[in-house]
Design an enzyme around this catalytic site. Sequence first.
Site, PDB file in Angstrom:
ATOM      1  N   ALA A  63      40.298  54.264  28.467  1.00  0.00           N
ATOM      2  CA  ALA A  63      41.517  54.422  28.526  1.00  0.00           C
ATOM      3  C   ALA A  63      42.187  54.307  29.821  1.00  0.00           C
ATOM      4  O   ALA A  63      41.622  55.020  30.164  1.00  0.00           O
ATOM      5  CB  ALA A  63      41.665  55.951  27.519  1.00  0.00           C
ATOM      6  N   GLY A 102      36.205  55.487  26.423  1.00  0.00           N
ATOM      7  CA  GLY A 102      37.255  54.126  25.769  1.00  0.00           C
ATOM      8  C   GLY A 102      37.126  53.306  25.621  1.00  0.00           C
ATOM      9  O   GLY A 102      36.742  52.503  24.464  1.00  0.00           O
ATOM     10  N   GLU A 105      33.112  53.249  24.249  1.00  0.00           N
ATOM     11  CA  GLU A 105      33.409  53.940  23.038  1.00  0.00           C
ATOM     12  C   GLU A 105      33.943  52.871  21.925  1.00  0.00           C
ATOM     13  O   GLU A 105      33.808  52.567  20.915  1.00  0.00           O
ATOM     14  CB  GLU A 105      34.292  54.841  22.158  1.00  0.00           C
ATOM     15  N   GLU A 125      34.443  61.116  30.220  1.00  0.00           N
ATOM     16  CA  GLU A 125      36.068  61.922  30.533  1.00  0.00           C
ATOM     17  C   GLU A 125      35.790  62.868  31.105  1.00  0.00           C
ATOM     18  O   GLU A 125      36.926  63.529  31.165  1.00  0.00           O
ATOM     19  CB  GLU A 125      36.492  61.764  28.816  1.00  0.00           C
TER      20      GLU A 125
HETATM   21  N1  3HC Z   1      42.908  53.903  33.960  1.00  0.00           N
HETATM   22  C1  3HC Z   1      44.447  54.042  34.401  1.00  0.00           C
HETATM   23  N2  3HC Z   1      43.967  52.950  35.753  1.00  0.00           N
HETATM   24  C2  3HC Z   1      43.013  53.553  36.058  1.00  0.00           C
HETATM   25  C3  3HC Z   1      41.726  53.380  34.888  1.00  0.00           C
HETATM   26  C4  3HC Z   1      42.250  54.296  33.832  1.00  0.00           C
HETATM   27  N3  3HC Z   1      41.018  54.242  32.881  1.00  0.00           N
HETATM   28  N4  3HC Z   1      40.504  53.342  36.119  1.00  0.00           N
HETATM   29  C5  3HC Z   1      40.571  52.553  37.308  1.00  0.00           C
HETATM   30  N5  3HC Z   1      42.078  52.729  37.199  1.00  0.00           N
HETATM   31  C6  3HC Z   1      42.957  52.129  38.057  1.00  0.00           C
HETATM   32  C7  3HC Z   1      42.772  52.390  40.070  1.00  0.00           C
HETATM   33  O1  3HC Z   1      43.680  53.996  39.784  1.00  0.00           O
HETATM   34  C8  3HC Z   1      42.658  52.507  40.788  1.00  0.00           C
HETATM   35  O2  3HC Z   1      43.988  51.595  40.910  1.00  0.00           O
HETATM   36  P1  3HC Z   1      44.858  51.223  42.303  1.00  0.00           P
HETATM   37  O3  3HC Z   1      43.957  50.578  42.756  1.00  0.00           O
HETATM   38  O4  3HC Z   1      46.384  51.196  41.929  1.00  0.00           O
HETATM   39  O5  3HC Z   1      44.234  53.026  43.496  1.00  0.00           O
HETATM   40  C9  3HC Z   1      42.162  50.546  40.596  1.00  0.00           C
HETATM   41  O6  3HC Z   1      42.812  50.733  38.679  1.00  0.00           O
HETATM   42  C10 3HC Z   1      40.739  49.876  40.226  1.00  0.00           C
HETATM   43  O7  3HC Z   1      40.055  51.076  40.240  1.00  0.00           O
HETATM   44  P2  3HC Z   1      38.541  52.003  41.176  1.00  0.00           P
HETATM   45  O8  3HC Z   1      39.377  51.447  42.577  1.00  0.00           O
HETATM   46  O9  3HC Z   1      38.008  53.266  41.142  1.00  0.00           O
HETATM   47  O10 3HC Z   1      38.258  50.234  41.427  1.00  0.00           O
HETATM   48  P3  3HC Z   1      35.928  50.548  41.486  1.00  0.00           P
HETATM   49  O11 3HC Z   1      36.065  49.603  41.122  1.00  0.00           O
HETATM   50  O12 3HC Z   1      35.908  51.218  41.937  1.00  0.00           O
HETATM   51  O13 3HC Z   1      35.830  51.303  40.822  1.00  0.00           O
HETATM   52  C11 3HC Z   1      35.950  52.186  38.296  1.00  0.00           C
HETATM   53  C12 3HC Z   1      35.880  50.745  39.219  1.00  0.00           C
HETATM   54  C13 3HC Z   1      33.885  52.165  38.266  1.00  0.00           C
HETATM   55  C14 3HC Z   1      36.028  51.487  36.878  1.00  0.00           C
HETATM   56  C15 3HC Z   1      37.028  53.518  38.220  1.00  0.00           C
HETATM   57  O14 3HC Z   1      37.709  52.851  38.851  1.00  0.00           O
HETATM   58  C16 3HC Z   1      36.686  54.308  37.306  1.00  0.00           C
HETATM   59  O15 3HC Z   1      35.672  55.229  37.306  1.00  0.00           O
HETATM   60  N6  3HC Z   1      37.267  54.497  36.496  1.00  0.00           N
HETATM   61  C17 3HC Z   1      37.249  55.158  35.672  1.00  0.00           C
HETATM   62  C18 3HC Z   1      36.849  55.450  34.719  1.00  0.00           C
HETATM   63  C19 3HC Z   1      37.105  56.601  33.131  1.00  0.00           C
HETATM   64  O16 3HC Z   1      37.369  57.770  33.822  1.00  0.00           O
HETATM   65  N7  3HC Z   1      37.277  55.794  32.412  1.00  0.00           N
HETATM   66  C20 3HC Z   1      37.781  57.611  30.690  1.00  0.00           C
HETATM   67  C21 3HC Z   1      38.715  57.505  30.589  1.00  0.00           C
HETATM   68  S1  3HC Z   1      39.703  58.316  29.504  1.00  0.00           S
HETATM   69  C22 3HC Z   1      39.164  57.976  27.799  1.00  0.00           C
HETATM   70  O17 3HC Z   1      39.130  56.675  28.435  1.00  0.00           O
HETATM   71  C23 3HC Z   1      39.433  58.435  27.513  1.00  0.00           C
HETATM   72  C24 3HC Z   1      38.745  58.084  26.195  1.00  0.00           C
HETATM   73  O18 3HC Z   1      37.763  58.627  25.385  1.00  0.00           O
HETATM   74  C25 3HC Z   1      39.581  58.048  24.387  1.00  0.00           C
END
Ligand code: 3HC
Length: 699
Positions: A63, A102, A105, A125
């Site tokens: 998400a 998400g 999911e 998450e």
């Molecule tokens: N939402 C918004 N922005 C995000 C994002 C997300 N889920 N994931 C990454 N970004 C952004 C980062 O902040 C970064 O922004 P910036 O360039 O402005 O600093 C850009 O995308 C690139 O991210 P990374 O620098 O981290 O790039 P990497 O290639 O090193 O890593 C990744 C990529 C493995 C996808 C890592 O970004 C990551 O782990 N992201 C989060 C994944 C996550 O936690 N997902 C769960 C979200 S909560 C959810 O889904 C709830 C659901 O259950 C309802």
Amino acid sequence: MSDVVSFERVGNIGVITIDNPPVNAMSFAVRKGLWEILDEFLADPGIAAGILICAGRTFIAGADITEFDKPPEDPWLPKVLLRIEASPKPVVAALHGTALGGGFETALACHYRCALNSASMGLPEVNLGLLPGAGGTQRLPRLTGIPKALEMILSGKPMTAAEGKASGVIDEIIEGDLRAGAIAAARKLVEQKAPVRRLSELRVNTSDLPADFFQQARAKLAKEARGFFSPLRIVECLEAAAQKPFPEALELETRLFNECKASPHSRAQRYLFFAERTITKIPDIPKDIPLRDIKQVGIIGAGTMGTGIAINFLNAGIPVIQLEMNEEALDRGVARIRKTYQDYVDKGRLKAEVLEQRMALHTKALAYEALAGADLVIEAVFEDMKVKREVFTRLDQVCKPGAILATNTSSLDVDAIAAVTRRPEDVIGLHFFAPANIMVLLEIVRGAKTAKDVVATSMALAKRIKKTAVLVGVCFGFVGNRVYFPYIREADLMLLEGVAPERIDKLAYDWGMAMGPLSVVDLSGIDVFHSALMEWKDRPADPAAFRMLGLLREQGRLGQKTSAGYFKYDGRKPLPDPVVADLARQEAQRLGIARREIGDTEVIERLLYSMVNEGARVLEEGIALRSCDIDVVFTSGYGMPRYRGGPMIYADMIGLGNVLEATRKYRDRYGDRYWTPAPLLEQLVREGRTFEQWSQDKA
Ligand code: 3HC
């Protein structure tokens, strides 16, 4: 028509493509786009099946975390996913990169999943203080069983495509072109008239689940996830998966997800997610600045610190030359490195041949001349300005032009060290924390003359050796120790005022710190802490400040290593020592310090707000670039729990007005030596802003 989701017909297969760089986060725009395209997909009689695929570097990585601070906008993700799942036409998810949160999911709501071999998938998450809120806690266990799903959701760790295939999460691994492979898979489903398989309609297999499974899981978390908000709620969701029908359990998941999202824990952990990315951005240094090539690293000193530092580079495959003044010390150092690796081998965490490969990258040296070819030299010698300056004078003579010369000092003036060389632009501080091969924090200390490419190279190198690097400026103690000292000072002072050491430590521990302040000093060594203090030229001329620390040192109570410090020790277990309580009483009398009842709130406020006030000064002086840099220092190197986010965001969240009010109260009570509010704190309260906003506005 959506900008981020597109639809194309390939024969009777509908190809839905999400293109929302950089990581295809499931933003409102994507959800809305998907919803509209589903209308088209479902209505078109010429389409028999669909694939869901992403452009760019990855499948949906979750998400959009930036939206969690705003009210959710319809269509929310669980609703979109229920609609995909309900489709009578099969939908195949085509995974590449990292299908996370998400994103994963979404794949689970599709009817069939194929993936490139390089793909991985997971539900991280929990790292954001959340739980999977779009059916993940319900659909995943229907494929993997409860134990595996719980383990995956609680750890947040992704699985590889191969693991996914083995556990039934992935139906097919695609070699070559993912899109073509997924279309072929969809065609096959149509040809075979395969029934639409909805995970929500499967039963969760609970036949092998021990009766006390969830009770055990909760008991384990009480220790391992102390203080965190979401893990127990994750267990609750999995329990519901085992016991309740899908719609009811899904409703519970949504409710608990929203509770987690609204918790201060998640707010702090989400903040840290972005903080850890922000700290890599240095405003005055362009992202594409050419870096220096680091192919060989010299390390001076083969003590605990020097060898710990060496291990980082050996792990990353970077050759190390280690210099010592005598052969025995050098051999002891090499033996220590080998033993560290051997312990890993014995525990099955490292292969014996990898141990030998890493040791083969290590070279011993007894003369400075051996460092002539090194691209980076890090000194890890005794923490004494005179010694450090001698080392840098020698380095200046032997090192090749362009080599980066780094000091591992934890508090000394990097500019004064750089000044003895003819190349202060090549000098930088690389402050590793002990044990250097374990601790992830690295303070990169930028001197007044340090060249920009030296800073950028150091930051990039930190990433290579898997450190969390925070750029800091020159002052006594840099960011970490400088902000930490007031915390220790208050703990030590409160002993004189009559608070028992074990009470201080318990309150700090219960607040969430990995250890109480006095146990930390006992662990790192009362003498070590004391000599660091002695290097502080401007330390307060207050006979009471750090007085207990000084007394304990005089008595040879140096902490855990002598089985006595602020506490006495039974092995590593701290126990209250009446000797220390007596000592505090006598010393308070001698200094004329009134002993009194101090409430729990005051103990915590004095420990934390003293740090916040110092943090505000560090910001004013530009020693830290932003408040999030301070917060990352404390959550990655000083045992502050991630669910607090760090001292500065903690202050922001409880309200800077409250912090200021308490600071003034302590100033009135204890004088203005320590409790004069930092001007920045006063200013922000006046303006109704936070440290976070101030930092963002400054950027
Ligand atoms: N939402 C918004 N922005 C995000 C994002 C997300 N889920 N994931 C990454 N970004 C952004 C980062 O902040 C970064 O922004 P910036 O360039 O402005 O600093 C850009 O995308 C690139 O991210 P990374 O620098 O981290 O790039 P990497 O290639 O090193 O890593 C990744 C990529 C493995 C996808 C890592 O970004 C990551 O782990 N992201 C989060 C994944 C996550 O936690 N997902 C769960 C979200 S909560 C959810 O889904 C709830 C659901 O259950 C309802």
